[in-house]
Design a protein around this motif. Structure first.
Motif, mmCIF file in Angstrom:
data_model
loop_
_atom_site.group_PDB
_atom_site.id
_atom_site.type_symbol
_atom_site.label_atom_id
_atom_site.label_comp_id
_atom_site.label_asym_id
_atom_site.label_seq_id
_atom_site.Cartn_x
_atom_site.Cartn_y
_atom_site.Cartn_z
ATOM 1 N N GLY A 1 103.072 90.267 15.013
ATOM 2 C CA GLY A 1 102.752 89.254 16.020
ATOM 3 C C GLY A 1 101.755 88.255 15.493
ATOM 4 N N GLY A 2 100.879 87.732 16.341
ATOM 5 C CA GLY A 2 99.847 86.807 15.909
ATOM 6 C C GLY A 2 100.188 85.371 16.223
ATOM 7 N N PHE A 3 99.406 84.467 15.637
ATOM 8 C CA PHE A 3 99.556 83.039 15.877
ATOM 9 C C PHE A 3 99.829 82.322 14.563
ATOM 10 N N PRO A 4 100.680 81.306 14.550
ATOM 11 C CA PRO A 4 100.934 80.553 13.319
ATOM 12 C C PRO A 4 99.758 79.628 12.999
ATOM 13 N N ALA A 5 99.663 79.223 11.745
ATOM 14 C CA ALA A 5 98.643 78.255 11.343
ATOM 15 C C ALA A 5 98.930 76.921 12.025
ATOM 16 N N GLU A 6 97.877 76.120 12.211
ATOM 17 C CA GLU A 6 98.042 74.854 12.910
ATOM 18 C C GLU A 6 97.172 73.784 12.249
ATOM 19 N N ALA A 7 97.761 72.632 12.007
ATOM 20 C CA ALA A 7 97.018 71.500 11.459
ATOM 21 C C ALA A 7 97.153 70.338 12.437
ATOM 22 N N TYR A 8 96.078 69.591 12.636
ATOM 23 C CA TYR A 8 96.142 68.442 13.523
ATOM 24 C C TYR A 8 95.159 67.368 13.070
ATOM 25 N N THR A 9 95.393 66.167 13.557
ATOM 26 C CA THR A 9 94.595 65.002 13.186
ATOM 27 C C THR A 9 93.998 64.378 14.431
ATOM 28 N N ASN A 10 92.710 64.050 14.370
ATOM 29 C CA ASN A 10 92.052 63.265 15.416
ATOM 30 C C ASN A 10 91.808 61.881 14.837
ATOM 31 N N GLU A 11 92.099 60.856 15.624
ATOM 32 C CA GLU A 11 91.892 59.509 15.121
ATOM 33 C C GLU A 11 91.499 58.546 16.228
ATOM 34 N N CYS A 12 90.753 57.526 15.825
ATOM 35 C CA CYS A 12 90.349 56.467 16.734
ATOM 36 C C CYS A 12 90.213 55.179 15.931
ATOM 37 N N THR A 13 90.855 54.127 16.399
ATOM 38 C CA THR A 13 90.730 52.815 15.782
ATOM 39 C C THR A 13 90.041 51.890 16.774
ATOM 40 N N THR A 14 88.939 51.297 16.334
ATOM 41 C CA THR A 14 88.207 50.335 17.148
ATOM 42 C C THR A 14 88.478 48.961 16.567
ATOM 43 N N THR A 15 89.041 48.065 17.375
ATOM 44 C CA THR A 15 89.371 46.717 16.924
ATOM 45 C C THR A 15 88.548 45.706 17.704
ATOM 46 N N PHE A 16 87.841 44.857 16.980
ATOM 47 C CA PHE A 16 87.021 43.801 17.578
ATOM 48 C C PHE A 16 87.723 42.471 17.395
ATOM 49 N N ALA A 17 87.711 41.624 18.430
ATOM 50 C CA ALA A 17 88.224 40.260 18.352
ATOM 51 C C ALA A 17 87.018 39.326 18.246
ATOM 52 N N LEU A 18 87.008 38.469 17.212
ATOM 53 C CA LEU A 18 85.903 37.540 16.985
ATOM 54 C C LEU A 18 86.416 36.106 17.033
ATOM 55 N N LYS A 19 85.641 35.233 17.634
ATOM 56 C CA LYS A 19 85.944 33.810 17.655
ATOM 57 C C LYS A 19 84.686 33.080 17.220
ATOM 58 N N ASN A 20 84.810 32.218 16.228
ATOM 59 C CA ASN A 20 83.662 31.513 15.657
ATOM 60 C C ASN A 20 82.560 32.497 15.233
ATOM 61 N N LYS A 21 83.004 33.624 14.650
ATOM 62 C CA LYS A 21 82.107 34.655 14.121
ATOM 63 C C LYS A 21 81.238 35.340 15.185
ATOM 64 N N ILE A 22 81.698 35.303 16.445
ATOM 65 C CA ILE A 22 81.024 35.986 17.546
ATOM 66 C C ILE A 22 82.023 36.981 18.154
ATOM 67 N N VAL A 23 81.583 38.224 18.386
ATOM 68 C CA VAL A 23 82.449 39.255 18.961
ATOM 69 C C VAL A 23 82.761 38.888 20.412
ATOM 70 N N GLN A 24 84.061 38.807 20.719
ATOM 71 C CA GLN A 24 84.518 38.446 22.054
ATOM 72 C C GLN A 24 84.898 39.677 22.883
#
Length: 124
Positions: free
Chosen positions: A92-115
């Motif tokens: 019996g038992g449990f199988p091995a498990e692999a997983y990925t956590n991810e986060c992408t933060t995207t900033f929009a800038l206009k005239n070099k100022i974060v909008q």
């Protein structure tokens, strides 16, 4: 009255233990209205950069990989030769498990100022 005065500091200490820092969204919102130089100074060089229609987008990616090894269990549900919940394999038992956590933060800038900014992923 005296009991109230003594209880107030204790209540403050007890609630301080429950305090949690600002969320990722609250942290990133502090960059809105700030110049590009502050963003790069605090978060580093972006992983991706693109210019579209007068806007510049900076993307910061965070990814972590996790692996949990499998296990063989013995007992009433995982006894040898019985299969338990997971089929008729020995142990019996449990199988091995692999997983990925991810986060992408995207900033929009206009005239070099974060909008504005967006957060995408399962770990934001």
């Amino acid at each position: 009255m005296r009991k109230l005065i003594l209880a107030t500091p204790l209540a403050a200490v007890a609630l301080a233990g429950c305090a949690v820092g600002p969320s990722l969204s609250e942290q990133m919102s502090s960059f809105v209205g700030r110049p590009e130089s502050v963003l790069v100074a605090q978060l580093g060089v972006p992983d991706r950069r693109i210019h579209v229609g007068g806007l510049t987008y900076f993307a910061y990616e965070h990814r972590s990989f996790h692996y949990e090894s499998g296990s063989f269990g013995y007992g009433p549900f995982y006894g040898p030769g019985f299969g338990g919940f997971y089929g008729p394999f020995y142990g019996g038992g449990f199988p091995a498990e692999a997983y990925t956590n991810e986060c992408t933060t995207t900033f929009a800038l206009k005239n070099k100022i974060v909008q504005s900014f967006t957060l995408r992923g399962n770990d934001c």
